[in-house]
Motif scaffolding. Structure first.
Motif, PDB file in Angstrom:
ATOM      1  N   CYS A 170       2.685  -3.202  -1.499  1.00 33.69           N
ATOM      2  CA  CYS A 170       2.033  -3.855  -1.088  1.00 33.69           C
ATOM      3  C   CYS A 170       1.198  -4.859  -1.821  1.00 33.69           C
ATOM      4  O   CYS A 170       1.106  -5.164  -2.885  1.00 33.69           O
ATOM      5  CB  CYS A 170       1.674  -3.757  -0.040  1.00 33.69           C
ATOM      6  SG  CYS A 170      -0.024  -2.334   0.129  1.00 33.69           S
ATOM      7  N   GLY A 171       1.191  -6.355  -1.123  1.00 29.35           N
ATOM      8  CA  GLY A 171       0.447  -7.459  -1.200  1.00 29.35           C
ATOM      9  C   GLY A 171      -0.801  -7.341  -0.638  1.00 29.35           C
ATOM     10  O   GLY A 171      -0.259  -8.204   0.226  1.00 29.35           O
ATOM     11  N   VAL A 172      -1.609  -8.338  -0.932  1.00 29.44           N
ATOM     12  CA  VAL A 172      -2.734  -8.935   0.484  1.00 29.44           C
ATOM     13  C   VAL A 172      -2.944 -10.264  -0.215  1.00 29.44           C
ATOM     14  O   VAL A 172      -3.124 -10.951  -1.758  1.00 29.44           O
ATOM     15  CB  VAL A 172      -4.679  -8.292   0.486  1.00 29.44           C
ATOM     16  CG1 VAL A 172      -3.919  -6.959   0.731  1.00 29.44           C
ATOM     17  CG2 VAL A 172      -4.662  -8.198  -1.410  1.00 29.44           C
TER      18      VAL A 172
ATOM     19  N   ASP B 197      -2.372  -8.142  -5.789  1.00 34.18           N
ATOM     20  CA  ASP B 197      -3.944  -9.086  -5.294  1.00 34.18           C
ATOM     21  C   ASP B 197      -2.686 -10.160  -6.003  1.00 34.18           C
ATOM     22  O   ASP B 197      -2.950 -11.002  -7.012  1.00 34.18           O
ATOM     23  CB  ASP B 197      -5.306  -8.875  -6.003  1.00 34.18           C
ATOM     24  CG  ASP B 197      -6.662  -9.411  -5.651  1.00 34.18           C
ATOM     25  OD1 ASP B 197      -5.895 -10.716  -4.755  1.00 34.18           O
ATOM     26  OD2 ASP B 197      -7.780  -9.339  -5.723  1.00 34.18           O
ATOM     27  N   GLN B 198      -2.404 -11.041  -4.851  1.00 32.67           N
ATOM     28  CA  GLN B 198      -2.148 -12.539  -4.949  1.00 32.67           C
ATOM     29  C   GLN B 198      -1.072 -12.764  -5.484  1.00 32.67           C
ATOM     30  O   GLN B 198      -0.898 -13.386  -5.431  1.00 32.67           O
ATOM     31  CB  GLN B 198      -3.330 -13.376  -5.353  1.00 32.67           C
ATOM     32  CG  GLN B 198      -4.960 -13.815  -4.805  1.00 32.67           C
ATOM     33  CD  GLN B 198      -4.211 -15.191  -2.856  1.00 32.67           C
ATOM     34  OE1 GLN B 198      -3.035 -14.704  -2.333  1.00 32.67           O
ATOM     35  NE2 GLN B 198      -5.149 -15.514  -3.142  1.00 32.67           N
ATOM     36  N   GLN B 199      -0.736 -10.974  -4.883  1.00 34.47           N
ATOM     37  CA  GLN B 199       0.952 -10.721  -5.702  1.00 34.47           C
ATOM     38  C   GLN B 199       2.335 -10.135  -4.948  1.00 34.47           C
ATOM     39  O   GLN B 199       1.649  -8.691  -4.032  1.00 34.47           O
ATOM     40  CB  GLN B 199       0.885  -9.941  -6.887  1.00 34.47           C
ATOM     41  CG  GLN B 199       0.536 -10.879  -8.121  1.00 34.47           C
ATOM     42  CD  GLN B 199       0.457  -9.580  -9.201  1.00 34.47           C
ATOM     43  OE1 GLN B 199      -0.722  -8.879  -8.969  1.00 34.47           O
ATOM     44  NE2 GLN B 199      -0.126 -10.454 -10.339  1.00 34.47           N
ATOM     45  N   PRO B 200       3.311 -10.471  -4.384  1.00 34.40           N
ATOM     46  CA  PRO B 200       3.850 -10.970  -5.740  1.00 34.40           C
ATOM     47  C   PRO B 200       4.034 -12.581  -6.111  1.00 34.40           C
ATOM     48  O   PRO B 200       4.418 -14.000  -5.514  1.00 34.40           O
ATOM     49  CB  PRO B 200       4.998 -10.904  -5.584  1.00 34.40           C
ATOM     50  CG  PRO B 200       5.495 -10.646  -3.711  1.00 34.40           C
ATOM     51  CD  PRO B 200       4.090  -9.793  -3.423  1.00 34.40           C
ATOM     52  N   TYR B 201       3.003 -13.191  -4.048  1.00 36.98           N
ATOM     53  CA  TYR B 201       2.645 -14.454  -4.111  1.00 36.98           C
ATOM     54  C   TYR B 201       1.197 -14.733  -3.215  1.00 36.98           C
ATOM     55  O   TYR B 201       0.332 -13.858  -3.941  1.00 36.98           O
ATOM     56  CB  TYR B 201       3.399 -14.609  -1.714  1.00 36.98           C
ATOM     57  CG  TYR B 201       4.825 -14.304  -2.802  1.00 36.98           C
ATOM     58  CD1 TYR B 201       5.604 -15.375  -3.191  1.00 36.98           C
ATOM     59  CD2 TYR B 201       5.221 -13.400  -1.621  1.00 36.98           C
ATOM     60  CE1 TYR B 201       7.113 -14.854  -2.842  1.00 36.98           C
ATOM     61  CE2 TYR B 201       6.430 -12.872  -1.478  1.00 36.98           C
ATOM     62  CZ  TYR B 201       7.957 -14.010  -2.025  1.00 36.98           C
ATOM     63  OH  TYR B 201       9.014 -13.593  -2.270  1.00 36.98           O
TER      64      TYR B 201
ATOM     65  N   LEU C  42      -6.081 -10.957   8.234  1.00 32.71           N
ATOM     66  CA  LEU C  42      -4.839 -10.055   6.815  1.00 32.71           C
ATOM     67  C   LEU C  42      -3.906  -9.809   7.080  1.00 32.71           C
ATOM     68  O   LEU C  42      -3.181 -10.196   7.726  1.00 32.71           O
ATOM     69  CB  LEU C  42      -4.965  -8.467   6.905  1.00 32.71           C
ATOM     70  CG  LEU C  42      -4.117  -8.150   6.196  1.00 32.71           C
ATOM     71  CD1 LEU C  42      -4.768  -7.414   4.451  1.00 32.71           C
ATOM     72  CD2 LEU C  42      -4.370  -5.758   6.470  1.00 32.71           C
ATOM     73  N   TYR C  43      -3.732 -10.837   5.553  1.00 33.01           N
ATOM     74  CA  TYR C  43      -2.735 -11.420   5.235  1.00 33.01           C
ATOM     75  C   TYR C  43      -1.255 -10.332   4.634  1.00 33.01           C
ATOM     76  O   TYR C  43      -2.477 -10.118   3.233  1.00 33.01           O
ATOM     77  CB  TYR C  43      -2.401 -12.845   4.409  1.00 33.01           C
ATOM     78  CG  TYR C  43      -1.751 -13.309   4.360  1.00 33.01           C
ATOM     79  CD1 TYR C  43      -0.124 -13.542   4.321  1.00 33.01           C
ATOM     80  CD2 TYR C  43      -1.434 -15.187   3.655  1.00 33.01           C
ATOM     81  CE1 TYR C  43       0.709 -14.045   3.691  1.00 33.01           C
ATOM     82  CE2 TYR C  43      -0.047 -14.945   3.252  1.00 33.01           C
ATOM     83  CZ  TYR C  43       0.629 -15.192   3.938  1.00 33.01           C
ATOM     84  OH  TYR C  43       1.684 -16.186   3.456  1.00 33.01           O
ATOM     85  N   LEU C  44      -0.404  -9.450   4.861  1.00 33.31           N
ATOM     86  CA  LEU C  44      -0.530  -8.536   3.696  1.00 33.31           C
ATOM     87  C   LEU C  44       1.372  -8.719   3.636  1.00 33.31           C
ATOM     88  O   LEU C  44       2.029  -8.793   4.585  1.00 33.31           O
ATOM     89  CB  LEU C  44      -0.444  -7.045   4.653  1.00 33.31           C
ATOM     90  CG  LEU C  44      -0.402  -5.978   3.445  1.00 33.31           C
ATOM     91  CD1 LEU C  44      -0.672  -6.002   2.559  1.00 33.31           C
ATOM     92  CD2 LEU C  44      -0.273  -4.487   4.935  1.00 33.31           C
TER      93      LEU C  44
END
Length: 238
Positions: A152-154, A179-183, A204-206
């Motif tokens: 997962c990524g935040v 952390d800011q991955q994959p976007y 939260l943007y996950l």
């Protein structure tokens, strides 16, 4: 609720609202995107697994979900209206002929603007303690077969409070968290800017990797996990 989105669960003041702006895969009647029907079940059309997770989370008291009905190929709600990618002519290397030489302003007026207006009204009417923008990502892109090892990524722009708490909690459970991955939330940020960062709402943007949540067992597992994590975040941000 309108044709643009559906609310699952009962929004509650001080609760959790899960937003899936890439959760739908419908195409309006009469609109031909010019792609194969099978493509509408792929990651280019919607974020696999997120609507099911949001629905399961919304079965818990204090949590509700706001889920887009239409495919991101009809309109990408996580892009600014003036971004060409808001109505993509290509997605992961595949042409979308039905989005070429169209009345873009009319498409945006029918789907993009009303969706965000409805979401804004909902968040103002019942302010949540935490707004969760839930997405998923494919393990590999067709145009770039590099492996994406994160489970997962935040993502975040200026306000990283929710992201850093989530990163800590998920890493404590043994996950590799990007952390800011994959976007990057500093780039793919239209929804969080309008509905969280600019009005000052905790969020939260996950992103969750799609091979973990493309079946019912994985969706249930992540729904339970995110319910716990999101409530912890809300409490820590109080």
């Amino acid at each position: 609720m309108s044709k643009l989105a559906r609310i699952v669960g009962e929004p509650r003041f001080g609760g959790v609202m899960v937003v899936c702006d890439h959760g739908g895969r419908r195409v309006p009647e009469g609109l031909d995107l010019g792609i194969e029907e099978a493509d509408m079940n792929q990651h280019i059309a919607y974020d696999i697994g997120v609507a099911e997770i949001a629905e399961l989370m919304a079965e818990k008291p204090g949590t509700a979900a706001f889920i887009a009905e239409y495919s991101r190929l009809v309109v990408d709600l996580n892009r600014r209206a003036d971004d060409p990618a808001a109505i993509p002519e290509r997605s992961d290397g595949r042409a979308i002929p039905g989005n070429v030489d169209i009345d873009r302003a009319a498409r945006l007026m029918e789907y993009h603007h009303p969706f965000h207006g409805e979401l804004e009204r909902q968040l103002e009417a019942t302010p949540p303690a935490l707004t969760v923008f839930l997405h998923s990502f494919t393990p590999r892109m067709a145009t770039d077969d590099s492996e994406r090892p994160w489970q997962c990524g935040v993502l975040y722009d200026h306000d990283d409070r929710g992201a850093m708490i989530a990163k800590r909690l998920l890493e404590e459970e043994g996950f590799l968290v990007g952390d800011q991955q994959p976007y990057s939330g500093a780039v793919y940020n239209a929804t969080i800017l309008r509905h969280a960062e600019e009005p000052g709402r905790p969020y939260l943007y996950l992103e969750v990797r799609q091979d973990l949540i493309d079946r019912a067992d994985g969706q249930a597992e992540w729904a339970e996990r995110l319910h716990r994590v999101c409530n912890r975040i809300a409490m820590e941000l109080m």
